[in-house]
Design a protein around this motif. Sequence first.
Motif, PDB file in Angstrom:
ATOM      1  N   ALA B 135      -2.721   4.560  17.211  1.00 24.44           N
ATOM      2  CA  ALA B 135      -2.617   5.135  17.131  1.00 24.44           C
ATOM      3  C   ALA B 135      -0.734   4.491  16.022  1.00 24.44           C
ATOM      4  O   ALA B 135      -1.309   3.618  14.965  1.00 24.44           O
ATOM      5  N   ALA B 138      -2.507   0.878  15.340  1.00 23.04           N
ATOM      6  CA  ALA B 138      -4.047   0.700  13.552  1.00 23.04           C
ATOM      7  C   ALA B 138      -2.854   1.121  12.381  1.00 23.04           C
ATOM      8  O   ALA B 138      -2.818   0.370  11.237  1.00 23.04           O
ATOM      9  N   THR B 139      -1.195   1.585  12.423  1.00 26.41           N
ATOM     10  CA  THR B 139      -0.600   1.988  11.715  1.00 26.41           C
ATOM     11  C   THR B 139      -0.440   0.759  10.777  1.00 26.41           C
ATOM     12  O   THR B 139       0.172   0.393   9.549  1.00 26.41           O
ATOM     13  N   THR B 142      -2.338  -1.792   9.446  1.00 23.16           N
ATOM     14  CA  THR B 142      -2.903  -1.135   7.689  1.00 23.16           C
ATOM     15  C   THR B 142      -1.344  -1.741   6.566  1.00 23.16           C
ATOM     16  O   THR B 142      -2.102  -2.317   5.794  1.00 23.16           O
ATOM     17  N   VAL B 186      -8.103   0.119  12.249  1.00 26.41           N
ATOM     18  CA  VAL B 186      -8.447   1.295  13.479  1.00 26.41           C
ATOM     19  C   VAL B 186      -9.456  -0.098  14.002  1.00 26.41           C
ATOM     20  O   VAL B 186      -8.977  -0.449  15.642  1.00 26.41           O
ATOM     21  N   ALA B 190      -8.042  -1.167  17.809  1.00 29.42           N
ATOM     22  CA  ALA B 190      -8.826  -0.698  18.698  1.00 29.42           C
ATOM     23  C   ALA B 190      -9.414  -1.614  19.597  1.00 29.42           C
ATOM     24  O   ALA B 190      -9.279  -2.103  21.183  1.00 29.42           O
ATOM     25  N   ILE B 279     -15.112   0.805  17.270  1.00 33.62           N
ATOM     26  CA  ILE B 279     -14.025   1.758  16.535  1.00 33.62           C
ATOM     27  C   ILE B 279     -14.066   2.490  18.225  1.00 33.62           C
ATOM     28  O   ILE B 279     -12.832   2.200  19.576  1.00 33.62           O
TER      29      ILE B 279
END
Lengths: 246, 295, 307
Positions: B135, B138-139, B142, B186, B190, B279
Amino acid sequence: MIDPTILRLTVRQLLGQRRSIVMVLFALLPVLLAVLYALENDSSDAQEWTAKVALGGLVIGLVLPFTALVFGTAALGQEFEDGTAVYLLAKPIPRATIVFSKLVVAWAATTAVVVVSAALTGAIGLSGEPGEGIIAGFVAAAVVGSLVYCAAFLWLSIATSRALIVGLLYVFIWQGVVVSLFSGVRYFSISQYALGIAKAFITAPDEIFDPRLNVAPAVLFAVLVTVGATWLSVRALQRWEIGEAT
Amino acid sequence: MQPADARTGNIYDLGYRNYTGKRLGRRHAVLALYFYTLRGAFGLGRRTSSKIIPIVIAVIAFLPAVAQLAIAALVSDEVDIITPEGYFGFVEVPIALFCAAIAPEITGRDMRQRTLSLYFSRALQRRDYALAKLAAFATALTLLTLMPQVLLVFGNGLATNDVTGYISDNWADVPGTFAAGLLIAVLCAAGSLAIASQTPRRAYATVGVVAWFLISFPIANILVFAIGGVGRYAVFASPFDFIYGCTLWIFGVGAEFESVQEEAGFGLWTYFVAVLAYIGAGAALVVRRFARVSA
Amino acid sequence: MTQESPAVEVDHVSRWYGNIVAVNDISFALNGGITGLLGPNGAGKSTLLHMLAGFLRPSAGGVRVLGEPAWQNPAMYRRIGLVQERESVYPFLSGYEFVLDSARLHHIAEPEKAALKAIHMVELESAMSRATGGYSKGMKQRIKIAAALVHEPQVLLLDEPFNGADPRQRLQLMDMLRAMAKEGRTVVFSSHILEEVERLADDVLVIVAGRLAASGDFHEIRKLMTDRPHSFFLRASDNRRLAASLVADASVYGVELAGDDLRVSTSEFASFTQAVAGVARRAGVSIYEIRPTDESLESVFSYLVKR
């Protein structure tokens, strides 16, 4: 100038692992594509596809820099990472000898992989079409390109602890994006030197293969970069300081 | 403390105390790991040399947006080089290199420094560790996939003479932009963590992530264009290609003339399915890896 | 070889990393025998050893080994050997190959013979044909030492050499180093364990927070620190009243009033520091300042007694 003990150590370091198998498989990818291409297509544009796409694009543009990056940064960089570099450096050997020995092994390993890839891809891709020096040209490009790349990446591995990433930025951002957008910086692209040197052997017309650098500047810059990077490597190794253990 | 006396045995009370306060528990541990990893992705809280690479790559990812804004401001706002659905094409290489540089740091450091056992002996479970890392990465991504576009939208809006007109023309793109940006982040997280977590060695992890993104791409191109037939399925092995296809589907735009997606001839929705599948598979691999790795 | 110059000469050497000073203006000279670098972790022992070995450039000052500068002088390695703390080896080499390659890199006339001799010294013959990747911590340590002395160096530098060695190996290693010192070689080793230094070293350099806090014969230092009178400067709300109370304390044998300052002499550092606060409280006096007159020795002392 070159120390046989360092040569032997480095060969075992670089080739004694799964790494070399992976690199050989990787170098065979263009060959596989050439086989598929030869099976699927008639030979009308085989020359152009082989020279531009398979050899110029894939082998010189991708396989060569990537293989050189793996071997060039590992030859000495892995010793720094593992903490074994001290065993070489705490010896009364001129630092130039260490650099030359490491460079020779990285160059030989890269050349072996890329030359086989270039020769097989060329032979299969052309499959009976007139070669017009295409294979010879790209084999020469592979040999010279390997040396220039390895010299540059060897220096990176002494000068920075993130040589692999910096090398990737050079290959994919600088050569891949910047050089293709701004033609003026083609003089600072090692792949362009390799392609320019390939042209010296190729008699096929420009529609088949037309690199962005002529032979003379390509050779000149290849020599300059190799000598410059090697000189910088020796200097950096003379001033190398042990880091805090990571 | 009494002065040391060699002749008699003494145990000194050094004032150690047991912790009797409230324990914040598993959820708090997950959140702490999430924020710590997020900061670490950009080298924050580490020494300067660890900040250079992520920040340089992030800056490169913003360059196309900045260039577009400069053109809009200086030349004309009619020149729209960068479309919302096309932005990924400009930043795909920096994103891939960001993954190659940072993913090995996210998962590899604790394996190299043998600190995993410290995590797993706490309230945190192995699955929590894997998902918090995923997580956080992925953040971090972004920032590269979404923020340049946000900048672009704001900048373009300010550059036009007719702000309300700009908003009414472009508001329809906002949900798509967000959906695509999040999905790409994401997916990249992943996929690259699934690869990078397999080895503690930084170099191997980096090479693996580069292979997934950057080596598959030209090979897939050749397979689709020069070979065809079964070779067309190579688009599903090249992240750049199926991500772009998925973005086109999200925005409801058709594949461009002579693009890989057109040549391959699959329905664009299949790329969306591919992204979801990657994913799922990537996340499962990361979780599985940390469920089994010896701590 | 210039025989007159000391084996190791450190002249006002400092080393800093950015804002952090790791080694602060250290000077000393060593000749044959065993010298222990004693200090807590992070005191700057490794930094100092790496400067002696030519792997760090002194930020200020100069390091000379056997009369030659240590920095940027690879020829020096003919006569010095270094055992670093990191237990890194080439995992694919056998113990014998590793020592043999070291001998070859030194261009020794008969490398095979020298390698076997060095391996014999660390008693690792039984494991010498196994890959070093599978060695235990102690075995790695010993093979590293064998590789470092394969060329019979005049100066041997060892960074925490006893880490990971079991008690028997520790004794054997100590015997080996003593034998080397007896041959007139200079052995410098670092350790954060008092007992190791006490048992092995002829001379000791105590390093605390990057500074050289004491040097010389170990027992002399110990004596200096425990027997010598310690003195403290104090400032209090009522110097005279505090002085009167302090004189009554058994650990104090002298009190002197000098203007605003109170100077107290004590024979027992630890019990005085324990007692002083209580004495002041009972006398109803507030202490504003208390400081030992000789800080560097106090820091050595506090390090040595704390362990």
